[in-house]
Design an enzyme around this catalytic site. Structure first.
Site, PDB file in Angstrom:
ATOM      1  N   ARG A   1     -49.729  12.992  -8.880  1.00 38.29           N
ATOM      2  CA  ARG A   1     -49.245  12.246 -10.047  1.00 38.29           C
ATOM      3  C   ARG A   1     -50.246  11.162 -10.443  1.00 38.29           C
ATOM      4  O   ARG A   1     -50.557  10.261  -9.638  1.00 38.29           O
ATOM      5  CB  ARG A   1     -47.893  11.614  -9.703  1.00 38.29           C
ATOM      6  CG  ARG A   1     -47.324  10.720 -10.771  1.00 38.29           C
ATOM      7  CD  ARG A   1     -46.744  11.515 -11.897  1.00 38.29           C
ATOM      8  NE  ARG A   1     -45.977  10.682 -12.824  1.00 38.29           N
ATOM      9  CZ  ARG A   1     -45.739  11.042 -14.064  1.00 38.29           C
ATOM     10  NH1 ARG A   1     -46.197  12.200 -14.551  1.00 38.29           N
ATOM     11  NH2 ARG A   1     -45.021  10.259 -14.845  1.00 38.29           N
TER      12      ARG A   1
ATOM     13  N   ILE B   1     -13.252  18.588   6.587  1.00 36.66           N
ATOM     14  CA  ILE B   1     -13.617  19.528   7.650  1.00 36.66           C
ATOM     15  C   ILE B   1     -14.612  20.566   7.104  1.00 36.66           C
ATOM     16  O   ILE B   1     -14.257  21.438   6.303  1.00 36.66           O
ATOM     17  CB  ILE B   1     -12.359  20.186   8.266  1.00 36.66           C
ATOM     18  CG1 ILE B   1     -11.361  19.097   8.700  1.00 36.66           C
ATOM     19  CG2 ILE B   1     -12.740  21.102   9.430  1.00 36.66           C
ATOM     20  CD1 ILE B   1     -11.926  17.994   9.607  1.00 36.66           C
TER      21      ILE B   1
ATOM     22  N   SER C   1     -19.722   6.494  11.642  1.00 34.73           N
ATOM     23  CA  SER C   1     -20.482   5.681  10.677  1.00 34.73           C
ATOM     24  C   SER C   1     -21.441   4.743  11.399  1.00 34.73           C
ATOM     25  O   SER C   1     -21.360   4.557  12.615  1.00 34.73           O
ATOM     26  CB  SER C   1     -19.499   4.862   9.831  1.00 34.73           C
ATOM     27  OG  SER C   1     -18.908   3.876  10.654  1.00 34.73           O
TER      28      SER C   1
ATOM     29  N   ASN D   1     -21.435   1.540  11.365  1.00 35.17           N
ATOM     30  CA  ASN D   1     -20.688   0.468  12.045  1.00 35.17           C
ATOM     31  C   ASN D   1     -20.118   0.954  13.378  1.00 35.17           C
ATOM     32  O   ASN D   1     -20.115   0.215  14.363  1.00 35.17           O
ATOM     33  CB  ASN D   1     -19.546  -0.032  11.154  1.00 35.17           C
ATOM     34  CG  ASN D   1     -20.030  -0.995  10.091  1.00 35.17           C
ATOM     35  OD1 ASN D   1     -21.229  -1.261   9.990  1.00 35.17           O
ATOM     36  ND2 ASN D   1     -19.109  -1.505   9.291  1.00 35.17           N
TER      37      ASN D   1
ATOM     38  N   GLU E   1     -20.096  12.038  11.764  1.00 37.67           N
ATOM     39  CA  GLU E   1     -20.275  11.958  13.229  1.00 37.67           C
ATOM     40  C   GLU E   1     -20.284  10.493  13.699  1.00 37.67           C
ATOM     41  O   GLU E   1     -20.954  10.136  14.658  1.00 37.67           O
ATOM     42  CB  GLU E   1     -21.573  12.669  13.637  1.00 37.67           C
ATOM     43  CG  GLU E   1     -21.411  13.622  14.813  1.00 37.67           C
ATOM     44  CD  GLU E   1     -20.773  14.951  14.416  1.00 37.67           C
ATOM     45  OE1 GLU E   1     -20.488  15.163  13.219  1.00 37.67           O
ATOM     46  OE2 GLU E   1     -20.538  15.766  15.323  1.00 37.67           O
TER      47      GLU E   1
ATOM     48  N   THR F   1     -11.226  14.521  12.007  1.00 45.48           N
ATOM     49  CA  THR F   1     -10.924  13.464  11.024  1.00 45.48           C
ATOM     50  C   THR F   1      -9.647  13.727  10.241  1.00 45.48           C
ATOM     51  O   THR F   1      -9.391  14.861   9.830  1.00 45.48           O
ATOM     52  CB  THR F   1     -12.100  13.347  10.034  1.00 45.48           C
ATOM     53  OG1 THR F   1     -13.295  13.128  10.777  1.00 45.48           O
ATOM     54  CG2 THR F   1     -11.899  12.206   9.048  1.00 45.48           C
TER      55      THR F   1
HETATM   56  C1  FAD Z   1     -19.363  15.670   3.798  1.00 44.66           C
HETATM   57  C2  FAD Z   1     -18.622  15.300   5.024  1.00 44.66           C
HETATM   58  C3  FAD Z   1     -18.437  16.232   6.034  1.00 44.66           C
HETATM   59  C4  FAD Z   1     -17.687  15.916   7.167  1.00 44.66           C
HETATM   60  N1  FAD Z   1     -17.439  16.878   8.121  1.00 44.66           N
HETATM   61  C5  FAD Z   1     -16.538  16.615   9.117  1.00 44.66           C
HETATM   62  C6  FAD Z   1     -16.126  17.672  10.015  1.00 44.66           C
HETATM   63  O1  FAD Z   1     -16.590  18.810   9.938  1.00 44.66           O
HETATM   64  N2  FAD Z   1     -15.184  17.372  10.953  1.00 44.66           N
HETATM   65  C7  FAD Z   1     -14.634  16.128  11.089  1.00 44.66           C
HETATM   66  O2  FAD Z   1     -13.788  15.945  11.968  1.00 44.66           O
HETATM   67  N3  FAD Z   1     -15.009  15.109  10.254  1.00 44.66           N
HETATM   68  C8  FAD Z   1     -15.940  15.330   9.273  1.00 44.66           C
HETATM   69  N4  FAD Z   1     -16.321  14.322   8.412  1.00 44.66           N
HETATM   70  C9  FAD Z   1     -15.672  13.021   8.522  1.00 44.66           C
HETATM   71  C10 FAD Z   1     -16.579  11.892   9.011  1.00 44.66           C
HETATM   72  O3  FAD Z   1     -16.776  11.984  10.388  1.00 44.66           O
HETATM   73  C11 FAD Z   1     -15.897  10.593   8.570  1.00 44.66           C
HETATM   74  O4  FAD Z   1     -16.129  10.476   7.179  1.00 44.66           O
HETATM   75  C12 FAD Z   1     -16.392   9.378   9.320  1.00 44.66           C
HETATM   76  O5  FAD Z   1     -15.974   9.413  10.653  1.00 44.66           O
HETATM   77  C13 FAD Z   1     -15.912   8.084   8.665  1.00 44.66           C
HETATM   78  O6  FAD Z   1     -14.546   8.138   8.398  1.00 44.66           O
HETATM   79  P1  FAD Z   1     -13.985   7.737   6.932  1.00 44.66           P
HETATM   80  O7  FAD Z   1     -14.808   8.451   5.931  1.00 44.66           O
HETATM   81  O8  FAD Z   1     -12.526   7.980   6.960  1.00 44.66           O
HETATM   82  O9  FAD Z   1     -14.325   6.203   6.794  1.00 44.66           O
HETATM   83  P2  FAD Z   1     -13.403   4.986   7.310  1.00 44.66           P
HETATM   84  O10 FAD Z   1     -13.025   5.219   8.724  1.00 44.66           O
HETATM   85  O11 FAD Z   1     -12.327   4.769   6.307  1.00 44.66           O
HETATM   86  O12 FAD Z   1     -14.434   3.785   7.242  1.00 44.66           O
HETATM   87  C14 FAD Z   1     -14.782   3.147   5.989  1.00 44.66           C
HETATM   88  C15 FAD Z   1     -15.801   2.061   6.296  1.00 44.66           C
HETATM   89  O13 FAD Z   1     -15.209   1.076   7.156  1.00 44.66           O
HETATM   90  C16 FAD Z   1     -16.039   0.888   8.293  1.00 44.66           C
HETATM   91  N5  FAD Z   1     -15.191   0.611   9.459  1.00 44.66           N
HETATM   92  C17 FAD Z   1     -14.115   1.306   9.895  1.00 44.66           C
HETATM   93  N6  FAD Z   1     -13.637   0.779  11.028  1.00 44.66           N
HETATM   94  C18 FAD Z   1     -14.430  -0.278  11.329  1.00 44.66           C
HETATM   95  C19 FAD Z   1     -14.467  -1.241  12.384  1.00 44.66           C
HETATM   96  N7  FAD Z   1     -13.589  -1.214  13.400  1.00 44.66           N
HETATM   97  N8  FAD Z   1     -15.437  -2.185  12.365  1.00 44.66           N
HETATM   98  C20 FAD Z   1     -16.358  -2.222  11.381  1.00 44.66           C
HETATM   99  N9  FAD Z   1     -16.375  -1.349  10.345  1.00 44.66           N
HETATM  100  C21 FAD Z   1     -15.429  -0.387  10.330  1.00 44.66           C
HETATM  101  C22 FAD Z   1     -16.822   2.187   8.451  1.00 44.66           C
HETATM  102  O14 FAD Z   1     -18.038   2.000   9.158  1.00 44.66           O
HETATM  103  C23 FAD Z   1     -17.048   2.573   7.011  1.00 44.66           C
HETATM  104  O15 FAD Z   1     -18.190   1.889   6.545  1.00 44.66           O
HETATM  105  C24 FAD Z   1     -17.151  14.608   7.308  1.00 44.66           C
HETATM  106  C25 FAD Z   1     -17.391  13.656   6.306  1.00 44.66           C
HETATM  107  C26 FAD Z   1     -18.101  13.966   5.184  1.00 44.66           C
HETATM  108  C27 FAD Z   1     -18.296  12.919   4.119  1.00 44.66           C
END
Ligand code: FAD
Length: 399
Positions: free
Chosen positions: A269, A158, A366, A368, A364, A126
């Site tokens: 409770r 990460i 979202s 969507n 891993e 990411t």
């Molecule tokens: C605590 C934590 C640990 C993590 N650990 C790792 C890790 O170890 N390694 C790693 O590589 N990543 C890691 N991630 C990243 C994680 O995989 C991403 O947060 C995830 O893929 C979503 O990316 P984003 O947060 O940038 O959201 P965005 O991509 O900005 O998406 C925002 C919203 O828009 C929606 N959206 C985006 N595109 C579309 C579309 N085409 N159609 C419809 N809806 C859409 C999404 O579903 C989401 O609801 C981690 C994230 C968190 C929060």
């Protein structure tokens, strides 16, 4: 068709639950309070064969298979959801990707140490431009310079990066070639030019952190490339097939933890002269929590069963991850309602379960992103199970 767990599966489940009761639950508060990474507990999990479940014995694996792996990941996440992280970093996304795509030398160098948790692992895909469009938003570059590559750029969220010894990281070797320009690398974090800064996410605690990673003229030898140039996206998507199984199992563990805590609370409770479990509206919540969690568990087991047969099970992993995330967020919200104001206190684990369910709902891929994959597959536009399987090994448990 047989829905019973085997005697071995039951033993594995009991082993994981006992391990959590003895080695995790009594000690975890002190790690959380001091923000200390529990490497020693992870090493004990490694010694117990938990991370090596899907790895051959010759690389230090326990060869228990994917179904047993899912059972263990569920049990440990039920006990404490933060420890579920390790099933991705110390098993599925980091060492399994090296096992699936690495050279013999790379496998021997890294895999046994990662599944023993002597090395801490990470998986760095990411970037800040958007995790849902990992390929399109990737700005990190890797340029061939002499005997090695120089990497520049940054990664976002990460997990374990501030503790990691090694990791699988993706960068563009050809910025004009789209997904075909992405290449995978095995990163060693003790080389100059690597830095990791934990991101403040207080709802997830301070014991195990997710970080921003910076690569500034970071150099590694050519031997640290994983697979061929341009194969990175295929490798990443294949890794996520396995990562999603792990995340789905962890979500089922979170849901089960909420159910167990809620049932105990409902029986103890007393409000208005009756145990709250006697109120029909609370019973409705409990019924939905139990049935939906069991349905999610079945999807996890199906994905694991197919992986034990040697299939990538991309479709089934997406089904399991999507549904388990919906269920775990709903179940933890229901538990929140059952506990009333006490859900907010540190005395009960409900807020922690809810926070991790929300995090894994996004991580891993979202909801969507899973919906897009599942719908395109169902509509016949893309076959979700087209992904290349690069399994060069077999386990005793393979059917
Ligand atoms: C605590 C934590 C640990 C993590 N650990 C790792 C890790 O170890 N390694 C790693 O590589 N990543 C890691 N991630 C990243 C994680 O995989 C991403 O947060 C995830 O893929 C979503 O990316 P984003 O947060 O940038 O959201 P965005 O991509 O900005 O998406 C925002 C919203 O828009 C929606 N959206 C985006 N595109 C579309 C579309 N085409 N159609 C419809 N809806 C859409 C999404 O579903 C989401 O609801 C981690 C994230 C968190 C929060």
């Amino acid at each position: 068709m047989n829905f019973d767990l085997s005697e071995e599966n039951v033993q594995v489940k009991n082993m994981a639950r006992k391990f959590a009761e003895k080695e995790i639950i009594p000690h975890v508060k002190s790690y959380e309070d001091h923000g200390k990474f529990p490497k020693d507990i992870l090493q004990k999990m490694g010694q117990a064969g938990m991370f090596g479940a899907c790895f051959p014995e010759r690389y230090g694996g326990s060869e228990l298979g994917f179904l047993n792996f899912a059972i263990i990941a569920e049990e440990i996440s039920r006990a404490h959801p933060a420890f579920g992280y390790a099933f991705n970093m110390q098993a599925m996304t980091c060492p399994l990707t090296i096992l699936n795509w690495g050279t013999e030398e790379q496998i021997e160098n890294y895999v046994p140490r990662l599944i023993a948790a002597d090395y801490i692992g990470m998986f760095a895909l990411t970037e800040s431009g958007g995790g849902s469009d990992a390929a399109g938003s990737m700005k990190t570059t890797a340029r061939l310079k002499g005997e090695g590559y120089e990497l520049n750029g940054s990664k976002m969220f990460i997990t374990f990066a501030n503790e990691a010894d090694v990791g699988v990281l993706f960068a563009k070797t050809d910025t004009a070639a789209g997904v075909k320009g992405i290449t995978a690398f095995i990163i060693e974090t003790d080389r100059p030019g690597f830095d990791a800064k934990p991101i403040e996410i207080s709802s997830l605690g301070h014991m195990m952190r997710s970080c921003e990673v910076f690569l500034d003229q970071y150099r590694i030898p050519i031997q640290n490339r994983l697979g061929q140039e341009g194969e990175g996206f295929k490798i990443a998507m294949n890794a996520l097939d396995y990562g999603r199984l792990s995340v789905a199992a962890r979500l089922v563990g979170i849901a089960q933890g909420c159910i167990d805590a809620a049932i105990q609370y409902c029986n103890e409770r007393v409000v208005g002269g009756r145990r709250i479990g006697e109120y029909q509206m609370i019973q409705h919540l409990i019924a939905d929590m139990v049935v939906e969690t069991e349905a999610a568990r079945m999807l996890v087991y199906k994905s694991a069963y197919l992986k034990d047969k040697g299939e990538a099970a991309t479709r089934e992993s997406a089904h399991a991850k999507y549904y388990a995330a919906e269920v775990a967020t709903k179940v933890s919200r229901s538990a929140f309602e059952i506990f009333g104001g006490y859900a907010l206190t540190d005395e009960y684990p409900i807020l922690k379960y809810l926070s991790y369910a929300n995090m894994l709902h996004v991580g891993e891929g979202s909801a969507n992103v899973q919906r897009i994959l599942i719908a395109q597959d169902a509509l016949g536009w893309k076959n979700a199970n087209r992904h290349h399987i690069n399994r060069k090994f077999s386990l005793k448990s393979d059917l």
